[in-house]
Motif scaffolding. Sequence first.
Motif, short mmCIF file in Angstrom:
data_model
loop_
_atom_site.label_atom_id
_atom_site.label_comp_id
_atom_site.label_asym_id
_atom_site.label_seq_id
_atom_site.Cartn_x
_atom_site.Cartn_y
_atom_site.Cartn_z
N GLU A 70 0.86 -1.19 0.00
CA GLU A 70 0.00 0.00 0.00
C GLU A 70 0.88 1.23 0.00
O GLU A 70 2.03 1.19 0.46
CB GLU A 70 -0.93 -0.03 1.23
CG GLU A 70 -1.96 1.07 1.27
CD GLU A 70 -2.83 1.17 -0.01
OE1 GLU A 70 -2.28 1.54 -1.07
OE2 GLU A 70 -4.03 0.90 0.07
N ILE A 71 0.34 2.29 -0.55
CA ILE A 71 1.09 3.55 -0.56
C ILE A 71 0.30 4.60 0.20
O ILE A 71 -0.88 4.82 -0.08
CB ILE A 71 1.33 4.00 -2.02
CG1 ILE A 71 2.40 3.09 -2.65
CG2 ILE A 71 1.77 5.46 -2.09
CD1 ILE A 71 2.53 3.20 -4.14
N GLU A 72 0.94 5.21 1.19
CA GLU A 72 0.32 6.35 1.87
C GLU A 72 0.96 7.58 1.27
O GLU A 72 2.16 7.80 1.45
CB GLU A 72 0.59 6.29 3.38
CG GLU A 72 -0.49 5.54 4.13
CD GLU A 72 -0.18 5.42 5.62
OE1 GLU A 72 0.60 6.23 6.14
OE2 GLU A 72 -0.73 4.48 6.23
N GLY A 73 0.18 8.36 0.57
CA GLY A 73 0.72 9.49 -0.19
C GLY A 73 0.31 9.27 -1.63
O GLY A 73 -0.57 8.46 -1.91
N SER A 74 0.97 9.98 -2.54
CA SER A 74 0.54 9.91 -3.93
C SER A 74 1.31 8.82 -4.68
O SER A 74 2.54 8.76 -4.63
CB SER A 74 0.74 11.28 -4.57
OG SER A 74 1.17 11.16 -5.88
N VAL A 75 0.57 7.95 -5.37
CA VAL A 75 1.18 6.87 -6.16
C VAL A 75 2.12 7.49 -7.20
O VAL A 75 3.24 7.04 -7.42
CB VAL A 75 0.10 6.03 -6.87
CG1 VAL A 75 0.70 4.98 -7.79
CG2 VAL A 75 -0.83 5.38 -5.86
N ARG A 76 1.64 8.58 -7.81
CA ARG A 76 2.46 9.22 -8.84
C ARG A 76 3.77 9.74 -8.26
O ARG A 76 4.83 9.61 -8.88
CB ARG A 76 1.65 10.36 -9.47
CG ARG A 76 2.49 11.19 -10.40
CD ARG A 76 1.66 12.15 -11.18
NE ARG A 76 2.48 13.23 -11.67
CZ ARG A 76 1.99 14.30 -12.27
NH1 ARG A 76 0.68 14.41 -12.45
NH2 ARG A 76 2.78 15.25 -12.70
N GLU A 77 3.71 10.33 -7.06
CA GLU A 77 4.94 10.87 -6.46
C GLU A 77 5.96 9.77 -6.18
O GLU A 77 7.16 9.96 -6.35
CB GLU A 77 4.61 11.61 -5.16
CG GLU A 77 4.47 13.09 -5.39
CD GLU A 77 4.12 13.84 -4.12
OE1 GLU A 77 3.74 15.01 -4.26
OE2 GLU A 77 4.21 13.26 -3.01
N VAL A 78 5.47 8.61 -5.77
CA VAL A 78 6.38 7.49 -5.50
C VAL A 78 7.11 7.11 -6.79
O VAL A 78 8.34 6.94 -6.81
CB VAL A 78 5.60 6.26 -4.96
CG1 VAL A 78 6.52 5.06 -4.81
CG2 VAL A 78 4.92 6.60 -3.65
N ILE A 79 6.36 7.03 -7.88
CA ILE A 79 6.97 6.59 -9.14
C ILE A 79 7.90 7.68 -9.69
O ILE A 79 9.00 7.39 -10.16
CB ILE A 79 5.88 6.18 -10.14
CG1 ILE A 79 5.17 4.94 -9.56
CG2 ILE A 79 6.45 5.85 -11.50
CD1 ILE A 79 3.91 4.56 -10.22
N GLU A 80 7.48 8.93 -9.55
CA GLU A 80 8.37 10.01 -10.01
C GLU A 80 9.65 10.02 -9.18
O GLU A 80 10.74 10.28 -9.70
CB GLU A 80 7.66 11.36 -9.90
CG GLU A 80 6.56 11.49 -10.93
CD GLU A 80 6.21 12.94 -11.26
OE1 GLU A 80 6.88 13.86 -10.78
OE2 GLU A 80 5.24 13.13 -12.02
N SER A 81 9.52 9.73 -7.89
CA SER A 81 10.69 9.72 -7.01
C SER A 81 11.67 8.62 -7.44
O SER A 81 12.89 8.78 -7.33
CB SER A 81 10.20 9.51 -5.58
OG SER A 81 11.23 9.70 -4.67
N LEU A 82 11.12 7.53 -7.93
CA LEU A 82 11.96 6.44 -8.48
C LEU A 82 12.65 6.89 -9.75
O LEU A 82 13.85 6.74 -9.91
CB LEU A 82 11.05 5.28 -8.90
CG LEU A 82 10.84 4.07 -8.06
CD1 LEU A 82 9.95 3.10 -8.80
CD2 LEU A 82 12.15 3.42 -7.69
#
Length: 391
Positions: A70-82
């Motif tokens: 699960e992601i707490e926060g924005s899914v998009r931000e996690v992927i952009e951070s990657l």
Amino acid sequence: MNVDKLFYENLFEGLFSDPCQVEFWDGDINQFGEGDTKFRIILREPIPKSEIIGDSSLAFGEAYMQDKLEIEGSVREVIESLYKNQESFLHKNPSYLKLVKFISNGVRKSKENAQYHYDIGNDFYRLWLDDTLTYSCAYFKSPEDNLLQAQKNKVDHILRKLNLQKEQRLLDIGCGWGELILTAAQKYHVKALGITHSQEQYEHVRSRIEHEHLKDWVDVQLLDYREIKNQVFDRIVSVGMLEHVGKEHLGEYFATVQKLLVDGGISLLHSITGRDEKGTNSWINKYIFPGGYIPMVSELIRQMESHDFYLLDVESLRSHYTRTLEHWAQNFEQALPLIRESKDESFIRMWRLYLQSSAASFNCGNLDLHQFLFSKGPNNHLPWTRDYIYN
Ligand SMILES: C[S@@+](CC[C@H](N)C(=O)[O-])C[C@H]1O[C@@H](n2cnc3c(N)ncnc32)[C@H](O)[C@@H]1O
């Protein structure tokens, strides 16, 4: 310490460009990076190491779909951070660089692939696309444009580029729910044929043709691009369809356009483009677009040259696709109560990941969107400047 946890700690260390937390299945929480945490990843159960090493995109994508992650926060931000930490991402995910397997998209397979994605209910698409059901990058002429306006702008932009003349024959390869062919017939009085592999799109376009009294001007057929016989066209357009064609079949696509276009005829190709030959993400390929391949600009230009086309114009609409996806993703989240009436949670998580990760890819520049305008043989009748497109 448990060996599995060490593996994960090494994996997450330095993976993201932003500070984040990872909560493990036993309640342990690790902080990665310094400063305020931007998001938190919750691993409800371990994902087998062999799966992560074999194909990390697939392993994490499936874990998200199945609610193991699960992601707490924005899914998009996690992927952009990657993506923003590209070097570390590639170092820790060598499987990402594997070239796409040979994909044979013959006519039957292409139809099956297209129906997998598009024949899941027009009602579903109606919930988050604009009213015209246009399913490709929109064109935001002004920051205030809403999605419907921007999709209409896109269709107009393309039709202007095609420099349509009354009574010309226009072919739309992959016409979707038909907005472009109907608009072309209404505004430019051309004879338009749209082809699609989707039964539901076909029925929708047929009923629009009927309602809008355009039977003498517009036709739609359930055909593969390779199945059109004994016809030629003055203009050929294809919007968001080439991504389905497959690397091994790009030559076949351009040979088909070459065969179907009259001498001096003009074609516009609107396609997502990528930056490497990997061509697609394995998770997207398995769950969203089977058989898909994102070509590089250089590959397409080489194809145009080897099929003796004359390249007239290339335009990037990358930021427009980020914004289009933001609209779709927002509409999708707002429509969740209705979507839940017919789709299960794993489907919803799958589509959320698809829309959010695509927005991240366009925003970070891993993906782009290009419109290519080209002619079969030299065309000496086009206006000398681009003013005809913008005025
Ligand atoms: C992303 S949709 C784009 C639809 C439309 N052009 C738009 O902009 O809204 C892709 C379209 O390509 C069609 N398609 C996919 N593979 C095809 C093939 N091999 N031959 C003809 N159409 C195909 C699908 O049925 C669908 O209509």
